[in-house]
Design an enzyme around this catalytic site. Structure first.
Site, PDB file in Angstrom:
ATOM      1  N   PRO A  30       1.063  -1.268  -0.369  1.00  0.00           N
ATOM      2  CA  PRO A  30      -0.004  -0.043  -0.582  1.00  0.00           C
ATOM      3  C   PRO A  30       1.082   0.897  -0.381  1.00  0.00           C
ATOM      4  O   PRO A  30       1.763   1.540   0.576  1.00  0.00           O
ATOM      5  CB  PRO A  30      -0.890  -0.007   1.332  1.00  0.00           C
ATOM      6  CG  PRO A  30      -0.524  -1.741   1.889  1.00  0.00           C
ATOM      7  CD  PRO A  30       0.435  -2.099   0.670  1.00  0.00           C
ATOM      8  N   LYS A  31       0.535   2.355  -0.445  1.00  0.00           N
ATOM      9  CA  LYS A  31       1.512   3.632  -0.614  1.00  0.00           C
ATOM     10  C   LYS A  31       0.635   4.201   0.406  1.00  0.00           C
ATOM     11  O   LYS A  31      -0.616   4.964  -0.244  1.00  0.00           O
ATOM     12  CB  LYS A  31       1.333   4.227  -1.696  1.00  0.00           C
ATOM     13  CG  LYS A  31       1.620   5.742  -2.355  1.00  0.00           C
ATOM     14  CD  LYS A  31       2.043   6.005  -3.787  1.00  0.00           C
ATOM     15  CE  LYS A  31       2.703   8.353  -3.134  1.00  0.00           C
ATOM     16  NZ  LYS A  31       2.458   8.344  -2.301  1.00  0.00           N
ATOM     17  N   TRP A  32       0.876   4.804   1.478  1.00  0.00           N
ATOM     18  CA  TRP A  32      -0.309   5.150   2.712  1.00  0.00           C
ATOM     19  C   TRP A  32      -0.525   6.496   2.526  1.00  0.00           C
ATOM     20  O   TRP A  32       0.685   7.594   1.508  1.00  0.00           O
ATOM     21  CB  TRP A  32       0.452   4.958   3.603  1.00  0.00           C
ATOM     22  CG  TRP A  32       0.379   3.622   4.458  1.00  0.00           C
ATOM     23  CD1 TRP A  32       1.622   3.160   4.214  1.00  0.00           C
ATOM     24  CD2 TRP A  32      -0.607   2.716   5.077  1.00  0.00           C
ATOM     25  NE1 TRP A  32       1.738   1.743   4.597  1.00  0.00           N
ATOM     26  CE2 TRP A  32      -0.242   1.439   4.706  1.00  0.00           C
ATOM     27  CE3 TRP A  32      -1.504   2.925   5.598  1.00  0.00           C
ATOM     28  CZ2 TRP A  32      -0.141   0.527   5.797  1.00  0.00           C
ATOM     29  CZ3 TRP A  32      -2.584   2.461   5.730  1.00  0.00           C
ATOM     30  CH2 TRP A  32      -1.690   1.415   6.221  1.00  0.00           C
ATOM     31  N   ASP A 176      -2.871   6.079  -0.778  1.00  0.00           N
ATOM     32  CA  ASP A 176      -3.001   7.066  -1.872  1.00  0.00           C
ATOM     33  C   ASP A 176      -2.788   5.879  -3.111  1.00  0.00           C
ATOM     34  O   ASP A 176      -2.594   6.484  -4.503  1.00  0.00           O
ATOM     35  CB  ASP A 176      -1.120   7.527  -2.211  1.00  0.00           C
ATOM     36  CG  ASP A 176      -1.384   9.020  -1.279  1.00  0.00           C
ATOM     37  OD1 ASP A 176      -2.675   9.010  -0.980  1.00  0.00           O
ATOM     38  OD2 ASP A 176      -0.387   9.301  -1.013  1.00  0.00           O
TER      39      ASP A 176
END
Length: 178
Positions: A30-32, A176
């Site tokens: 995941p892109k936080w 994101d």
């Protein structure tokens, strides 16, 4: 700090793509939606640096790293009030960048931050940036095996369907992208 890498250190940045890659050999995370940060840890002392090279440690006193000698790239996040650990609220992070220590202390108790680690760039005396990502991931998990909240290792998968599910379910809830 006598580490092989010193601040300021520029992080590797994600590149925007319209869809997940289809070639073999990819790992997905995941892109936080948080503040990118690099943690320089030497013994029981840690220094947090923003992606722009600015110091962040004073704004996030509740983020305590396991003792060791390492440099980790990750994301500072504040989990939302929904109780879902994947839901993060970016706006709460900005409230922490404030000159008043009393405000920072209050917000650290009311809305504590977490550090989600996704890359180990140095360990002991070794700069790991040229080491393959799969090996760095294994070393990251080992380096943080004794970590407790608020420090976490970012989830990772090589399964494209799982990555697509993450993106579909959690976009807008603190991710994101993937």
């Amino acid at each position: 700090m006598p580490l092989p890498l010193e601040p300021p250190l520029q992080p590797q940045l994600a590149k925007s793509r319209s869809k997940l890659p289809t070639e073999d050999g990819w790992a997905f995370e995941p892109k936080w939606d948080g503040f990118r940060a690099i943690a320089f840890v030497d013994g029981d002392t840690a220094y947090l640096q923003s992606r722009n090279g600015k110091p962040l440690s004073r704004y996030f006193p509740e983020v305590v790293f396991p003792e060791g000698r390492y440099v980790i790239d990750g994301e500072l996040v504040i989990h939302g009030t929904s109780g879902d650990p994947l839901n993060v609220e970016f706006d709460l992070l900005g409230q922490r960048i404030h000159p008043a220590e009393s405000r920072i202390t209050r917000l650290a108790a009311e809305t504590p931050a977490s550090f989600v680690a996704f890359d180990l760039v140095a360990l002991g005396d070794n700069d790991l940036r040229a080491v393959p990502a799969t090996d760095r991931r294994r070393l990251l998990v080992g380096a943080l095996r004794n970590a407790v909240a608020p420090v976490h290792v970012c989830p990772s998968t090589t399964d494209r369907a799982t990555a697509a599910d993450w993106f579909d379910r959690f976009e807008g809830a603190g991710f994101d992208g993937v």
